[in-house]
Design an enzyme around this catalytic site. Structure first.
Site, PDB file in Angstrom:
ATOM      1  N   THR A 128      21.160  30.908  41.615  1.00  0.00           N
ATOM      2  CA  THR A 128      20.698  30.737  40.235  1.00  0.00           C
ATOM      3  C   THR A 128      21.741  30.004  39.393  1.00  0.00           C
ATOM      4  O   THR A 128      21.420  29.056  38.669  1.00  0.00           O
ATOM      5  CB  THR A 128      20.348  32.110  39.621  1.00  0.00           C
ATOM      6  OG1 THR A 128      19.520  32.819  40.540  1.00  0.00           O
ATOM      7  CG2 THR A 128      19.622  31.951  38.305  1.00  0.00           C
TER       8      THR A 128
ATOM      9  N   LYS B  68      38.968  42.559  27.835  1.00  0.00           N
ATOM     10  CA  LYS B  68      39.913  43.159  26.864  1.00  0.00           C
ATOM     11  C   LYS B  68      39.177  43.907  25.779  1.00  0.00           C
ATOM     12  O   LYS B  68      39.735  44.195  24.717  1.00  0.00           O
ATOM     13  CB  LYS B  68      40.756  42.059  26.219  1.00  0.00           C
ATOM     14  CG  LYS B  68      41.578  41.241  27.187  1.00  0.00           C
ATOM     15  CD  LYS B  68      42.369  40.193  26.394  1.00  0.00           C
ATOM     16  CE  LYS B  68      42.743  39.011  27.232  1.00  0.00           C
ATOM     17  NZ  LYS B  68      43.108  37.849  26.419  1.00  0.00           N
TER      18      LYS B  68
ATOM     19  N   ARG C 193      22.786  35.950  32.908  1.00  0.00           N
ATOM     20  CA  ARG C 193      22.503  36.966  33.937  1.00  0.00           C
ATOM     21  C   ARG C 193      23.328  38.192  33.615  1.00  0.00           C
ATOM     22  O   ARG C 193      24.525  38.088  33.327  1.00  0.00           O
ATOM     23  CB  ARG C 193      22.839  36.466  35.336  1.00  0.00           C
ATOM     24  CG  ARG C 193      22.786  37.612  36.348  1.00  0.00           C
ATOM     25  CD  ARG C 193      22.816  37.180  37.758  1.00  0.00           C
ATOM     26  NE  ARG C 193      21.563  36.562  38.142  1.00  0.00           N
ATOM     27  CZ  ARG C 193      21.229  36.282  39.408  1.00  0.00           C
ATOM     28  NH1 ARG C 193      22.068  36.586  40.378  1.00  0.00           N
ATOM     29  NH2 ARG C 193      20.087  35.719  39.702  1.00  0.00           N
TER      30      ARG C 193
HETATM   31  N1   CP Z   1      17.560  34.475  44.020  1.00  0.00           N
HETATM   32  C1   CP Z   1      18.703  34.709  43.339  1.00  0.00           C
HETATM   33  O1   CP Z   1      18.652  35.129  42.179  1.00  0.00           O
HETATM   34  O2   CP Z   1      19.838  34.440  44.023  1.00  0.00           O
HETATM   35  P1   CP Z   1      21.315  34.554  43.402  1.00  0.00           P
HETATM   36  O3   CP Z   1      21.578  36.005  43.139  1.00  0.00           O
HETATM   37  O4   CP Z   1      22.234  33.956  44.441  1.00  0.00           O
HETATM   38  O5   CP Z   1      21.331  33.772  42.124  1.00  0.00           O
END
Ligand code: CP
Length: 319
Positions: free
Chosen positions: A63, A90, A112
């Site tokens: 991703t 920190k 993420r």
């Molecule tokens: N499919 C997927 O989200 O893979 P990664 O965790 O490598 O980003």
């Protein structure tokens, strides 16, 4: 929250609730951006002058790198914040980190995070000109993964209404499964089956409009698409399986089990693949596997979504 007043995509946080036409627009636009490995890569300077920041608080191979490639092929400036070496260690709050990155002139955050809702939180509190794309939040959603899976299915099978799709594995902890079920349902997939041990099946999953199986040898019969998921040990807080060995014996996708699906069924996996745990290497690398095509499509789908949220019009220059 995801759509502007004129119905255009402003943030991309979840598939749930998005209209079918918008999902089709993403797929159609992504089709223009697909570049095959070894061929000239499609470039489109739609994000020239824009700055994209990748904020990956959780590990990723596919991703993060496909978002990075997508941003570069759209001519954006791209920065990967190194979270492990950032001031988050920190004690700086997420919101303070966001405020500082905004002050540097950011136009888009790709996020993420292990906490469900993190991308929604940032979208709610960031500056109004900024778009947020969810690159996976906890076990909640992974919308760009779902769309690259949809593109891959469409490339092989055409329209969704005649299709039977089986999703096999750790459904309970899978953001991929949730987003994919929403996408398949929105585009009227004929039948969605989820296959997993009871301990890895979310309660009330039937309410999402899926058929539930605990026996893979019944669940994959006559399906067009088999999507395998890995066991997400990092999200399990108790022992939900006797052993990995027994899981493979009962749920692993072997050549024999794949023969129960339609002869032209395709095999998919979002990655990372755990060979010998959820899938046999002969299947993962076999003629029905489209796993690497999913990765290729990841760049195209992310180019499509990034160009849509920043309101650009597609002008593809490449071959
Ligand atoms: N499919 C997927 O989200 O893979 P990664 O965790 O490598 O980003």
């Amino acid at each position: 929250m995801q759509l502007n007043a004129d119905g255009k995509l402003k943030h991309f946080l979840t598939i749930e609730g998005l209209p079918p036409l918008l999902l089709e627009e993403i797929l159609n636009r992504a089709d223009q951006f697909v570049s095959l490995p070894g061929k000239a890569q499609v470039q489109a300077p739609l994000l020239r002058g824009k700055t994209v920041m990748n904020l990956f608080f959780e590990n990723s191979t596919r991703t993060r790198t496909t978002f990075e490639l997508a941003a570069k092929r759209l001519s954006a400036d791209l920065l990967n914040l190194d979270i492990r070496n950032s001031s988050a260690t920190k004690g700086e709050s997420l919101l303070d980190t966001i405020r500082n990155l905004e002050a540097m002139g950011c136009d888009m955050f790709v996020v993420r995070h292990s906490s469900s809702g993190a991308a929604h939180f940032i979208a709610r509190y960031c500056a109004p000109h900024i778009s947020v794309i969810n690159a996976g939040d906890g076990k909640h959603a992974h919308p760009t993964q779902a769309m690259l899976d949809m593109l891959t299915i469409r490339q092989h099978k055409g329209d969704f209404p005649p299709l039977k799709v089986a999703i096999v594995g750790d459904i309970k902890h899978s953001r991929v499964a949730r987003s994919l079920i929403h996408a398949l349902t929105t585009l009227c997939c004929g039948e969605i089956r989820v296959i997993s041990p009871k301990t890895l099946m979310p309660e009330s999953i039937e309410q999402m409009g899926v058929n539930v199986y605990t026996d893979i040898e019944k669940g994959v019969v006559d399906v067009d698409v088999v999507i395998m998921l890995r066991l997400q040990h990092e999200r399990m807080n108790s022992a939900l399986l006797p052993s990995v060995r027994e899981y493979y014996a009962r749920y692993g996708l072997t050549e024999e089990r794949l023969e129960l699906a339609k002869p032209d069924a395709i095999v998919m996996h979002p990655g990372p693949v755990n060979r010998g745990v959820e899938i046999d290497s002969r299947v993962a690398d076999g003629p029905q596997s489209v796993i690497m095509q999913q990765v290729t499509n990841g760049v195209a789908v992310r180019m499509a979504v990034m160009s849509m949220v920043l309101g650009s019009q597609a002008m593809v220059d490449g071959s």
